[in-house]
Design a protein around this motif. Structure first.
Motif, PDB file in Angstrom:
ATOM      1  N   LEU A   1     -19.378  39.515 -14.536  1.00  0.00           N
ATOM      2  CA  LEU A   1     -18.282  40.557 -14.241  1.00  0.00           C
ATOM      3  C   LEU A   1     -18.966  42.116 -14.931  1.00  0.00           C
ATOM      4  CD1 LEU A   1     -15.768  41.691 -13.063  1.00  0.00           C
ATOM      5  CD2 LEU A   1     -14.419  41.080 -15.300  1.00  0.00           C
ATOM      6  N   TRP A   2     -19.301  42.114 -16.157  1.00  0.00           N
ATOM      7  CA  TRP A   2     -19.747  43.259 -16.762  1.00  0.00           C
ATOM      8  C   TRP A   2     -20.875  43.718 -16.032  1.00  0.00           C
ATOM      9  CZ3 TRP A   2     -15.554  43.456 -18.337  1.00  0.00           C
ATOM     10  CH2 TRP A   2     -14.856  43.125 -19.717  1.00  0.00           C
ATOM     11  N   GLU A   3     -21.924  42.810 -15.748  1.00  0.00           N
ATOM     12  CA  GLU A   3     -23.305  43.286 -14.912  1.00  0.00           C
ATOM     13  C   GLU A   3     -22.604  43.934 -13.583  1.00  0.00           C
ATOM     14  OE1 GLU A   3     -26.042  39.588 -15.362  1.00  0.00           O
ATOM     15  OE2 GLU A   3     -26.422  40.488 -13.334  1.00  0.00           O
TER      16      GLU A   3
ATOM     17  N   TYR B   1     -19.302  51.029 -17.889  1.00  0.00           N
ATOM     18  CA  TYR B   1     -19.989  50.058 -18.979  1.00  0.00           C
ATOM     19  C   TYR B   1     -18.931  49.867 -19.699  1.00  0.00           C
ATOM     20  CZ  TYR B   1     -24.187  52.026 -16.719  1.00  0.00           C
ATOM     21  OH  TYR B   1     -24.996  52.464 -15.725  1.00  0.00           O
ATOM     22  N   PRO B   2     -18.375  48.484 -20.055  1.00  0.00           N
ATOM     23  CA  PRO B   2     -17.444  48.273 -21.093  1.00  0.00           C
ATOM     24  C   PRO B   2     -18.027  48.313 -22.263  1.00  0.00           C
ATOM     25  CG  PRO B   2     -17.822  46.522 -19.519  1.00  0.00           C
ATOM     26  CD  PRO B   2     -18.839  47.507 -19.183  1.00  0.00           C
TER      27      PRO B   2
ATOM     28  N   GLY C   1     -11.662  55.071 -19.845  1.00  0.00           N
ATOM     29  CA  GLY C   1     -11.633  54.929 -21.397  1.00  0.00           C
ATOM     30  C   GLY C   1     -12.354  53.615 -21.768  1.00  0.00           C
ATOM     31  N   ASP C   2     -11.551  52.979 -22.861  1.00  0.00           N
ATOM     32  CA  ASP C   2     -12.056  51.675 -23.178  1.00  0.00           C
ATOM     33  C   ASP C   2     -11.987  50.732 -22.146  1.00  0.00           C
ATOM     34  OD1 ASP C   2     -11.369  49.844 -26.152  1.00  0.00           O
ATOM     35  OD2 ASP C   2     -12.534  49.401 -24.215  1.00  0.00           O
TER      36      ASP C   2
ATOM     37  N   SER D   1     -34.845  60.361 -15.812  1.00  0.00           N
ATOM     38  CA  SER D   1     -34.088  60.540 -16.991  1.00  0.00           C
ATOM     39  C   SER D   1     -33.405  59.357 -17.505  1.00  0.00           C
ATOM     40  CB  SER D   1     -33.010  61.762 -16.824  1.00  0.00           C
ATOM     41  OG  SER D   1     -32.012  61.227 -15.760  1.00  0.00           O
ATOM     42  N   ALA D   2     -33.123  59.421 -18.818  1.00  0.00           N
ATOM     43  CA  ALA D   2     -32.410  58.280 -19.450  1.00  0.00           C
ATOM     44  C   ALA D   2     -31.102  58.040 -18.917  1.00  0.00           C
ATOM     45  CB  ALA D   2     -32.602  58.398 -20.861  1.00  0.00           C
ATOM     46  N   ASP D   3     -30.530  56.769 -18.930  1.00  0.00           N
ATOM     47  CA  ASP D   3     -29.245  56.268 -18.311  1.00  0.00           C
ATOM     48  C   ASP D   3     -28.089  56.803 -19.421  1.00  0.00           C
ATOM     49  OD1 ASP D   3     -29.296  55.515 -16.004  1.00  0.00           O
ATOM     50  OD2 ASP D   3     -28.609  53.537 -16.400  1.00  0.00           O
TER      51      ASP D   3
END
Lengths: 201, 264
Positions: free
Chosen positions: A110-112, A120-121, A129-130, B88-90
């Motif tokens: 799932l994160w992928e 991005y978790p 946010g979080d 560029s970097a991510d």
């Protein structure tokens, strides 16, 4: 008593956290315990006939309820806060991924997938946010998602599935239609998902 | 350990491992070894389930990467920007997406959910003003409540005292009035009823009678029955001495019955 319960349910539903029978008894019904089922039934009727909302018991053992919309989905603008809309967008993406991948996915998978969506978790997201907290806590508490640990995994891994609220508020058929729309294909393109969606509607 | 290797659909390693486990189990004679065997079976079955899952989705070839790309397109991603900043970097991936990307996504998503609209009290046509003063009021209320509570114990005592004081004051006042009337003309008796009755208020009348009773009790006034049968009231001069005592012995208790009708 009935109208008190109706109001109680409507207010409790604001955060979309399922409502326990114990809370209903403690806060509203109190001394009228014996008439509990009658009161709940009447409240359910009012919610349906006046507000167009359905009171659904999603856990018959622990007696937990949610409110869902009984009215057919209307086209056009929805009266909904932006924050709520954005979360629903993310949720639909996640539910779609889970279903299309066979109804259960590992957390790493799932994160992928979310990474592909620039979510991005591990990092703070400018909209959500979080994200990890949103997915693993908020969505789970609201019963949109269900997470179970995979036994004997070290470090512990989890799998994600649809939660009971998701099952009630949407359907595999709807989600498949969404995926089809996004990808510009016909739902029948994914044969097994299509037959599964048809079977469960 | 070799999870990934076992997962590969072309691999028979899972089968081989299971076969080996079977052989090993024949040699097991200690409980600990059996436990390990059981553990192995759990892991093996998990892997087996995962393999089965993968088979399932492979049948209908769902490409999640392609799905993700299509979602981004739907959200309005700017792809030319993407190509330029590829080197560029991510650090700032969110830069690629417009700010309303997820909002657009959400608008579409709502169509697929039967979500009960959240219930909010309608505060009327006033918009942003109420919240601000409300906060201030709440804080003030809390502050004043605190003070009020602290003041309460002190105040309450005062109130009780002042009740008594009020009564005493009233009694004194009435005594003063009585004495004034009497002094003006000591020979004309003052009708009790004329004295106490307030033509406008029954409650006041009762109060007056109440206060007069104190005067009588304390020996500051006396009520006697006049010739016409009606009671009259006159002040007494409180003087120490035996005279008082002997007179005090001739006390009577009288109950006066007066209800609102009679008063009227």
């Amino acid at each position: 008593q009935v109208s008190e319960l109706v109001q109680f349910l409507l207010v409790k539903d604001q955060k979309k956290i399922p409502i326990k029978r114990a809370d209903m008894l403690k806060n509203v019904i109190r001394e009228y315990r014996d008439a509990y089922s009658e009161i709940v039934n009447k409240a359910g009727r009012i919610l349906l006939e006046v507000f167009g909302l359905q009171l659904v018991e999603i856990d018959t053992k622990r007696h937990i309820y949610i409110l869902i919309n009984n009215l057919p989905r209307a086209e056009g603008q929805y009266l909904c806060k932006d924050k709520e809309k954005e979360k629903m967008g993310l949720l639909l993406a996640i539910l779609s991924f889970i279903f299309m991948k066979g109804n259960s996915v590992k957390d790493s998978a799932l994160w992928e997938f979310l990474h592909l969506l620039r979510v991005y978790p591990g990092k703070q997201h400018n909209v959500f946010g979080d994200v990890r907290k949103l997915v693993t806590e908020e969505f789970v508490r609201q019963k949109y998602l269900e997470t179970t640990p995979i036994p004997l995994t070290d470090p512990p891994e989890f799998k994600f599935q649809w939660g009971p609220r998701a099952e009630k508020e949407t359907s595999k058929k709807d989600v498949l239609n969404f995926v089809a729309k996004i990808q510009g294909k016909d739902p029948t393109f994914w044969a097994s998902q299509y037959s599964e969606a048809r079977a469960t509607s | 350990e070799n999870r990934e290797a076992m997962l590969s659909s072309k691999s028979n390693r899972l089968t081989e491992a299971l076969e080996e486990a079977n052989r090993l189990f024949d040699g097991v004679c200690r409980a600990r070894e059996a436990a390990l065997d059981a553990q192995f079976l759990v892991i093996a079955s998990n892997i087996g389930k995962e393999k089965a899952n993968e088979l399932h989705s492979e049948m209908s070839a769902f490409d999640s990467a392609a799905f993700a790309e299509d979602l981004l397109t739907f959200m309005g991603i700017n792809r030319t920007e993407l190509e330029e900043t590829d080197d560029s970097a991510d650090d700032e991936p969110c830069v690629f997406l417009p700010s309303d990307a997820w909002l657009k996504m959400g608008e579409e998503a709502l169509k697929y959910f039967r979500r009960a609209p959240t219930f909010h009290y309608m505060m009327g046509s006033f918009k942003s003003e109420p919240p601000v003063p409300k906060q201030r009021i709440e804080r003030q209320k809390k502050a004043s409540r605190g003070k009020a509570e602290r003041a309460m114990p002190a105040q309450l005592k005062k109130m009780e005292e002042s009740h008594q004081e009020a009564t005493e004051k009233e009694v004194e006042r009435i005594l003063g009035i009585l004495q004034t009337y009497f002094e003006n003309d000591p020979n004309i008796p003052i009708s009790f009823f004329d004295f106490v009755i307030d033509p406008n208020s029954f409650a006041r009348t009762v109060e007056n009678m109440f206060h007069v009773s104190f005067l009588v009790r304390d020996g500051l006034a006396k009520i006697k029955v006049h010739e016409d049968g009606l009671p009259v009231i006159e002040p007494l001069k409180p003087s120490g001495g035996e005279e008082e005592d002997s007179r005090a012995g001739v006390r009577n208790q009288v109950v006066i019955n007066l209800n609102q009708k009679a008063w009227q």
